[in-house]
Design a protein around this motif. Structure first.
Motif, mmCIF file in Angstrom:
data_model
loop_
_atom_site.group_PDB
_atom_site.id
_atom_site.type_symbol
_atom_site.label_atom_id
_atom_site.label_comp_id
_atom_site.label_asym_id
_atom_site.label_seq_id
_atom_site.Cartn_x
_atom_site.Cartn_y
_atom_site.Cartn_z
ATOM 1 N N ASN A 14 -3.483 6.063 2.400
ATOM 2 C CA ASN A 14 -2.853 5.638 3.646
ATOM 3 C C ASN A 14 -1.352 5.459 3.397
ATOM 4 N N LEU B 244 0.217 1.917 3.853
ATOM 5 C CA LEU B 244 -0.139 0.982 2.783
ATOM 6 C C LEU B 244 0.548 1.360 1.480
ATOM 7 N N ILE C 30 3.998 0.088 1.598
ATOM 8 C CA ILE C 30 4.006 -1.370 1.462
ATOM 9 C C ILE C 30 3.798 -1.775 0.000
ATOM 10 N N ALA D 226 -11.284 -1.072 1.534
ATOM 11 C CA ALA D 226 -11.658 -1.685 2.806
ATOM 12 C C ALA D 226 -13.162 -1.941 2.835
ATOM 13 N N TYR D 227 -13.852 -1.466 1.797
ATOM 14 C CA TYR D 227 -15.307 -1.615 1.761
ATOM 15 C C TYR D 227 -15.720 -2.677 0.753
ATOM 16 N N SER D 228 -16.765 -3.398 1.100
ATOM 17 C CA SER D 228 -17.195 -4.440 0.169
ATOM 18 C C SER D 228 -18.712 -4.492 0.075
ATOM 19 N N TYR E 22 -12.085 -6.385 -8.066
ATOM 20 C CA TYR E 22 -12.430 -5.614 -6.875
ATOM 21 C C TYR E 22 -11.857 -6.373 -5.688
ATOM 22 N N VAL F 125 -10.504 -6.782 -1.722
ATOM 23 C CA VAL F 125 -10.858 -6.244 -0.414
ATOM 24 C C VAL F 125 -9.659 -6.339 0.525
ATOM 25 N N LYS F 126 -9.301 -5.193 1.082
ATOM 26 C CA LYS F 126 -8.135 -5.126 1.966
ATOM 27 C C LYS F 126 -8.284 -6.107 3.119
ATOM 28 N N SER F 127 -7.184 -6.740 3.458
ATOM 29 C CA SER F 127 -7.080 -7.691 4.577
ATOM 30 C C SER F 127 -7.722 -9.038 4.268
ATOM 31 N N GLN F 128 -8.508 -9.108 3.189
ATOM 32 C CA GLN F 128 -9.048 -10.416 2.816
ATOM 33 C C GLN F 128 -8.129 -11.078 1.819
ATOM 34 N N ILE F 129 -7.107 -10.362 1.431
ATOM 35 C CA ILE F 129 -6.193 -10.876 0.437
ATOM 36 C C ILE F 129 -4.806 -10.441 0.879
ATOM 37 N N SER F 130 -3.861 -11.356 0.882
ATOM 38 C CA SER F 130 -2.533 -10.997 1.362
ATOM 39 C C SER F 130 -1.818 -10.188 0.288
ATOM 40 N N ILE F 131 -0.802 -9.467 0.704
ATOM 41 C CA ILE F 131 -0.094 -8.603 -0.235
ATOM 42 C C ILE F 131 0.521 -9.435 -1.376
ATOM 43 N N ASN F 132 0.974 -10.643 -1.030
ATOM 44 C CA ASN F 132 1.518 -11.511 -2.084
ATOM 45 C C ASN F 132 0.449 -11.907 -3.092
#
Ligand SMILES: Nc1ncnc2c1ncn2[C@@H]1O[C@H](COP(=O)(O)OP(=O)(O)O)[C@@H](O)[C@H]1O
Ligand SMILES: [Mg+2]
Lengths: 132, 362
Positions: A11, A14, A17, A85-87, A105, A107-114
């Motif tokens: 992507n 991403l 980013i 994005a899969y868990s 492992y 998971v996208k969006s469950q963890i901030s970029i920081n």
């Protein structure tokens, strides 16, 4: 010396980013968009860390990681971290079979970029203490 | 018409059974050829007897696909895996029928060994999933797909907002960006909670247990919440126990247990007003380690107490939330045969207790 980070993410947004954020966090970042490219760079760039997506255009992230493990000499100095994005249970299990524990492992969006940057820094200090 | 090699009475009875049961039964030999399939099997794959290809590679008849009709990879194909692992496999799968329908099935396959322990054949049973089960599965798949599909754009949004917040912005813009960033992080948590809830409802809560030190885990969670406590002028304390001689080991998934502690701490922070106190404790109680989270906040009335662990139950909407946090906590704690309960009085604060079984080292 900055630590080298190879980002494998198809992507484009991403990937951008990650590139910017992890550069700001002190890594030397190289990003690629597919598994084939990742393998090539894995050998040339010899990253300390690989942040790898699972769903990629041709080779999957798992395939890519498996092939990287075909270079045990290089793998000795490399830590692989998955970001997906899969868990599903199946995928997490598959990662474990490849020697990647759940802590690596993400998971996208469950963890901030920081937080991702913090995880990466946790595996390898950005600057070795001995270098000035 | 299926194979009927012998004609003994026993054989006739067996054939009768094989032809009349609804389950599909098949046999694959060591050359990877389908050598037998009964009428039930043909019905499930919607093949007529003349379409049937016996003594041909089984892949021509039994087509394992995912829910989008794409052939599964070898690693996910149970009939390929069984030759490698040589153990029975029991799993849910999808078959592509001869009429190109996608049929969800439950599959059980077993290896057959000869006297020399050589794997010579595989026998399998296919059962069509009941409508009820299918609907349940469809719901789970939907929630899971939907939350996955949302994760990438959400992560992108979060990433850009994070980059934006590091730019040179005027004060007002900083506040707006920070609010947008917080909201997106909240949305991420919401999707996660929805997915966890849907998983736990059909007993599919994914987790990977290992030996973990509860004291370490609580310390991390405590540290992570210190900043937001300061922001709200709440005093957050952790009365660390003197080192327990064997360590505070439990056997559980660290991420799931962190989810419990984080949820309880977030609640305490959310439902306690400025200048309040939140205290964490860890104790040994018989065969359990007991975690306590005590706040001097709003408290919960007797009338609300019995409902507090129900999903979507919220006492008032003045604070953002979903009402899923405590439901999820309970599911996770029960997964590890622990217990969660609380003591509370309106306006006097709340104490949550969590008991988790000690890990007995062998
Ligand atoms: N520590 C607490 N003090 C007072 N009320 C609480 C506390 N924890 C939870 N509650 C009440 O229980 C409800 C359910 O909590 P929870 O399941 O975590 O959902 P949420 O926090 O998203 O609303 C909350 O809406 C709140 O009314
Ligand atoms: Mg909550």
């Amino acid at each position: 010396m900055k630590k080298r980070l190879l980002v494998v993410e198809d992507n484009q947004d991403l990937a951008d980013i990650y590139q910017l954020s992890f550069q700001q966090a002190g890594f030397e970042v190289l990003s690629v968009h597919d598994g084939e490219e990742a393998l090539k760079k894995f050998v040339d760039f010899q990253p300390h860390l690989v942040l790898c997506d699972i769903k990629l255009p041709s080779l999957s992230g798992f395939d890519t990681i498996e092939m990287m493990q075909g270079f045990p000499e290089l793998m000795k100095n490399t830590v692989i971290i998955i970001i997906s994005a899969y868990s599903d249970r199946k995928l997490i299990k598959r990662a474990q079979q490849l020697g990647i524990p759940t802590e690596r492992y993400l998971v996208k969006s469950q963890i901030s970029i920081n937080q991702v940057a913090q995880v990466l820094q946790g595996y390898i200090p950005v600057n070795e203490a001995s270098t000035s | 018409m299926t194979q009927k090699p012998h004609n003994s009475l026993n054989q006739q009875i067996t054939d009768l059974i094989l032809d009349n049961i609804e389950d599909g039964i098949f046999v694959i030999d060591h050359n990877q050829q389908l050598v037998f399939i009964n009428q039930g099997g043909l019905n499930i794959i919607e093949a007529s007897t003349n379409e049937l290809k016996l003594n041909r590679p089984w892949t021509e008849t039994l087509k394992f696909v995912n829910q989008h009709n794409l052939a599964v990879q070898d690693l996910d194909n149970p009939l390929k895996q069984i030759w490698i692992h040589q153990q029975s496999i029991r799993q849910d799968a999808y078959l592509l029928t001869f009429k190109d329908h996608n049929t969800p099935i439950h599959l059980i396959i077993s290896p057959i060994f000869d006297n020399q322990q050589q794997l010579i054949a595989v026998v399998g049973v296919i059962r069509e999933m009941s409508l009820e089960k299918q609907q349940e599965q469809a719901k789970t798949d939907f929630v899971s797909t939907a939350s996955h599909e949302m994760r990438t754009p959400l992560a992108t949004l979060e990433g850009y907002l994070s980059l934006l917040s590091k730019q040179d912005l005027n004060n007002q813009a900083k506040i707006y960006v920070s609010k947008a960033h917080q909201t997106v992080l909240h949305l991420g948590k919401l999707f996660k909670d929805l997915l966890t809830t849907s998983q736990s409802e059909d007993g599919q809560l994914s987790h990977k247990p290992q030996i973990i030190d509860l004291l370490d885990l609580m310390t991390t969670s405590f540290n992570n919440h210190q900043a937001s406590a300061n922001e709200k002028s709440i005093t957050l304390r952790f009365e660390k126990p003197s080192a327990f001689k064997q360590g505070w080991f439990i056997y559980a998934d660290p991420k799931r247990i962190a989810e419990v502690v984080d949820n309880l701490l977030e609640n305490a922070l959310k439902y306690t007003s400025a200048d309040g106190f939140i205290t964490l404790n860890l104790e040994e109680v018989d065969d359990f380690f007991q975690l306590q989270i005590k706040d001097t906040g709003l408290g919960i009335s007797q009338k609300d107490l019995p409902h507090i662990f129900q999903k979507f139950y919220r006492i008032d909407d003045s604070q953002p939330g979903t009402g899923l946090g405590l439901f999820i906590c309970k599911k996770i704690v029960e997964l590890y045969k622990g217990a969660i309960w609380l003591e509370s009085n309106l306006d006097q604060g709340t104490t949550f207790y969590v008991n988790l079984p000690k890990h007995e080292s062998g």
